[in-house]
Write a protein that holds these residues in place. Structure first.
Motif, PDB file in Angstrom:
ATOM      1  N   UNK A  13      14.355   0.051   5.424  1.00  0.00           N
ATOM      2  CA  UNK A  13      15.637   0.530   4.874  1.00  0.00           C
ATOM      3  C   UNK A  13      15.476   1.823   4.084  1.00  0.00           C
ATOM      4  N   UNK A  14      14.244   2.341   4.038  1.00  0.00           N
ATOM      5  CA  UNK A  14      14.047   3.655   3.428  1.00  0.00           C
ATOM      6  C   UNK A  14      13.373   3.647   2.071  1.00  0.00           C
ATOM      7  N   UNK A  15      13.129   2.462   1.493  1.00  0.00           N
ATOM      8  CA  UNK A  15      12.498   2.424   0.162  1.00  0.00           C
ATOM      9  C   UNK A  15      11.029   2.843   0.254  1.00  0.00           C
ATOM     10  N   UNK A  16      10.546   3.421  -0.848  1.00  0.00           N
ATOM     11  CA  UNK A  16       9.105   3.643  -0.973  1.00  0.00           C
ATOM     12  C   UNK A  16       8.553   2.349  -1.546  1.00  0.00           C
ATOM     13  N   UNK A  17       7.517   1.801  -0.916  1.00  0.00           N
ATOM     14  CA  UNK A  17       7.082   0.448  -1.269  1.00  0.00           C
ATOM     15  C   UNK A  17       5.632   0.445  -1.757  1.00  0.00           C
ATOM     16  N   UNK A  18       5.411  -0.343  -2.810  1.00  0.00           N
ATOM     17  CA  UNK A  18       4.048  -0.554  -3.311  1.00  0.00           C
ATOM     18  C   UNK A  18       3.752  -2.043  -3.151  1.00  0.00           C
ATOM     19  N   UNK A  19       2.688  -2.355  -2.430  1.00  0.00           N
ATOM     20  CA  UNK A  19       2.370  -3.769  -2.214  1.00  0.00           C
ATOM     21  C   UNK A  19       1.078  -4.149  -2.957  1.00  0.00           C
ATOM     22  N   UNK A  20       1.019  -5.407  -3.383  1.00  0.00           N
ATOM     23  CA  UNK A  20      -0.171  -5.882  -4.093  1.00  0.00           C
ATOM     24  C   UNK A  20      -0.556  -7.285  -3.665  1.00  0.00           C
ATOM     25  N   UNK A  21      -1.829  -7.515  -3.497  1.00  0.00           N
ATOM     26  CA  UNK A  21      -2.398  -8.875  -3.354  1.00  0.00           C
ATOM     27  C   UNK A  21      -3.911  -8.725  -3.546  1.00  0.00           C
ATOM     28  N   UNK A  22      -4.684  -9.803  -3.402  1.00  0.00           N
ATOM     29  CA  UNK A  22      -6.078  -9.739  -3.837  1.00  0.00           C
ATOM     30  C   UNK A  22      -7.023  -9.077  -2.835  1.00  0.00           C
ATOM     31  N   UNK A  23      -6.939  -9.459  -1.575  1.00  0.00           N
ATOM     32  CA  UNK A  23      -7.909  -8.967  -0.584  1.00  0.00           C
ATOM     33  C   UNK A  23      -7.575  -7.523  -0.183  1.00  0.00           C
ATOM     34  N   UNK A  24      -8.421  -6.593  -0.668  1.00  0.00           N
ATOM     35  CA  UNK A  24      -8.112  -5.167  -0.517  1.00  0.00           C
ATOM     36  C   UNK A  24      -8.065  -4.728   0.943  1.00  0.00           C
ATOM     37  N   UNK A  25      -8.987  -5.263   1.739  1.00  0.00           N
ATOM     38  CA  UNK A  25      -9.046  -4.856   3.150  1.00  0.00           C
ATOM     39  C   UNK A  25      -7.763  -5.252   3.858  1.00  0.00           C
ATOM     40  N   UNK A  26      -7.341  -6.503   3.644  1.00  0.00           N
ATOM     41  CA  UNK A  26      -6.111  -6.997   4.286  1.00  0.00           C
ATOM     42  C   UNK A  26      -4.902  -6.202   3.808  1.00  0.00           C
ATOM     43  N   UNK A  29       4.988  -8.015  -4.662  1.00  0.00           N
ATOM     44  CA  UNK A  29       3.724  -8.700  -4.974  1.00  0.00           C
ATOM     45  C   UNK A  29       3.384  -9.714  -3.875  1.00  0.00           C
ATOM     46  N   UNK A  30       2.092  -9.972  -3.715  1.00  0.00           N
ATOM     47  CA  UNK A  30       1.610 -10.936  -2.713  1.00  0.00           C
ATOM     48  C   UNK A  30       2.143 -10.597  -1.326  1.00  0.00           C
ATOM     49  N   UNK A  31       1.839  -9.376  -0.883  1.00  0.00           N
ATOM     50  CA  UNK A  31       2.517  -8.879   0.323  1.00  0.00           C
ATOM     51  C   UNK A  31       1.577  -8.515   1.470  1.00  0.00           C
ATOM     52  N   UNK A  32       0.330  -9.013   1.463  1.00  0.00           N
ATOM     53  CA  UNK A  32      -0.547  -8.653   2.586  1.00  0.00           C
ATOM     54  C   UNK A  32      -0.178  -9.417   3.843  1.00  0.00           C
ATOM     55  N   UNK A  33       0.519 -10.550   3.679  1.00  0.00           N
ATOM     56  CA  UNK A  33       0.936 -11.324   4.852  1.00  0.00           C
ATOM     57  C   UNK A  33       2.148 -12.189   4.478  1.00  0.00           C
ATOM     58  N   UNK A  34       2.611 -12.967   5.435  1.00  0.00           N
ATOM     59  CA  UNK A  34       3.661 -13.961   5.177  1.00  0.00           C
ATOM     60  C   UNK A  34       4.976 -13.351   4.711  1.00  0.00           C
ATOM     61  N   UNK A  35       5.624 -14.050   3.772  1.00  0.00           N
ATOM     62  CA  UNK A  35       6.960 -13.638   3.320  1.00  0.00           C
ATOM     63  C   UNK A  35       6.916 -12.285   2.620  1.00  0.00           C
ATOM     64  N   UNK A  57       2.218   2.114  -0.387  1.00  0.00           N
ATOM     65  CA  UNK A  57       0.968   2.211  -1.146  1.00  0.00           C
ATOM     66  C   UNK A  57       0.427   0.814  -1.424  1.00  0.00           C
ATOM     67  N   UNK A  58      -0.876   0.643  -1.237  1.00  0.00           N
ATOM     68  CA  UNK A  58      -1.524  -0.650  -1.477  1.00  0.00           C
ATOM     69  C   UNK A  58      -2.329  -0.572  -2.774  1.00  0.00           C
ATOM     70  N   UNK A  59      -2.066  -1.500  -3.693  1.00  0.00           N
ATOM     71  CA  UNK A  59      -2.845  -1.571  -4.939  1.00  0.00           C
ATOM     72  C   UNK A  59      -3.280  -3.028  -5.120  1.00  0.00           C
ATOM     73  N   UNK A  60      -4.588  -3.297  -5.036  1.00  0.00           N
ATOM     74  CA  UNK A  60      -5.039  -4.688  -5.150  1.00  0.00           C
ATOM     75  C   UNK A  60      -4.717  -5.280  -6.518  1.00  0.00           C
ATOM     76  N   UNK A  61      -4.319  -6.541  -6.528  1.00  0.00           N
ATOM     77  CA  UNK A  61      -4.022  -7.215  -7.798  1.00  0.00           C
ATOM     78  C   UNK A  61      -4.090  -8.731  -7.606  1.00  0.00           C
ATOM     79  N   UNK A  62      -4.628  -9.394  -8.630  1.00  0.00           N
ATOM     80  CA  UNK A  62      -4.513 -10.855  -8.714  1.00  0.00           C
ATOM     81  C   UNK A  62      -3.424 -11.111  -9.753  1.00  0.00           C
TER      82      UNK A  62
END
Ligand SMILES: NC(=O)c1ccc[n+]([C@@H]2O[C@H](COP(=O)([O-])OP(=O)(O)OC[C@H]3O[C@@H](n4cnc5c(N)ncnc54)[C@H](OP(=O)(O)O)[C@@H]3O)[C@@H](O)[C@H]2O)c1
Length: 258
Positions: A30-43, A13-19, A60-65
């Protein structure tokens, strides 16, 4: 060391930038399939494409607040459908503002609660059925080293993070029968936008950060990858016997002996 994340599915979660971005990148590398979420869809889409390009593994990117219950529900459902399982949940969010206690009103407290405490409870609760099925589920919460040592102006953050420490300890106890581990990673000062934004207006960013680093035993600000490495290890099979722990990544900045 092979961290055995090849067949794992991780939510960050909260993975469009930073930590969050650094963690998603490390897990993907490391080989994991990753799903990231944060608010700004473009970023978010940009970050997913960037990580996938770098690691060659699907992101995979899925927008979420994370403060919105309906959005978290939809996010977890879509994330579970994406690869048919969830093995790792990394709870992360933006941080609350820094100021003195006397300057925060009820709204500020409510927002910090929603962002940094309730979001962790909600995402963990909704991901739990999938983590139970995983057989070796992982919940890793990004908090702050302010839970170990006083950090001026961090009353909102520290209060909510202390709540997460308590929640994680209870979860680690209750989820142990499912072989789910629950841990917290507590960064000190890591070079992200959140930190550069705390530099006073007009001040030289590099000089300001250099000055701040003087109070850190290792004499430097941390790199986001250094928090991500600890999260990735906690996500691995090798960390199967670590649960209920809070691990600082702070260059020695916290002055408590524990
Ligand atoms: N950097 C440090 O030194 C440090 C130290 C200790 C603790 N922390 C904590 O670690 C966390 C991450 O910090 P950071 O430095 O990586 O911050 P950052 O660089 O500002 O990144 C924040 C990320 O969170 C996302 N985000 C913010 N609000 C969100 C919401 N309501 N729902 C979903 N995503 C949201 C942002 O994307 P969108 O804006 O598009 O949603 C962005 O991807 C924060 O809680 C911070 O307090 C950081």
């Amino acid at each position: 060391m092979d961290l055995k994340l090849n067949n794992k599915v991780a939510i960050v979660l909260a993975a469009s930038k930073g930590l969050g971005k650094a963690i998603a990148t490390a897990l993907s590398a490391e080989g994991a399939k990753v799903i990231i979420g944060s608010r700004n869809e473009t970023e978010l889409n940009k970050t997913a494409a960037e990580i996938q390009q770098l690691t060659g593994n699907e992101v995979i990117a899925i927008p979420v607040d994370v403060t919105d219950i309906e959005q978290i529900k939809t996010f977890i459902q879509k994330a579970a459908d994406a690869f048919g399982r969830i093995d790792i949940l990394v709870n992360n969010a933006g941080g609350p503002p820094f100021d003195k206690f006397e300057n925060f009103d009820d709204d500020a407290w409510q927002q910090a609660f929603d962002l940094n405490l309730r979001s962790v409870a909600r995402a963990s609760r909704l991901a739990l059925p999938y983590l139970q099925k995983s057989g070796s589920g992982r919940i890793i919460n990004l908090i702050s080293v302010s839970v170990k040592s006083v950090l001026a102006g961090s009353v909102l953050s520290t209060t909510m993070r202390m709540g997460v420490v308590g929640m994680a300890k209870m979860m680690s106890d209750e989820f142990a029968p499912y072989n789910i581990t629950v841990n917290n990673v507590a960064p000190g000062t890591m070079l992200t936008d959140r930190i550069t934004k705390t530099v006073p207006k007009g001040a030289d960013i590099e000089e300001n950060l250099k000055k701040r680093a003087e109070n850190i035993p290792l004499r430097r600000i941390g790199k986001p990858e250094e928090s991500a490495a600890v999260v990735t290890f906690l996500a691995s099979e090798q960390a199967a016997y670590i649960t209920g722990a809070t691990i600082p990544v702070d260059g020695g900045a916290s002055r408590a002996i524990y």
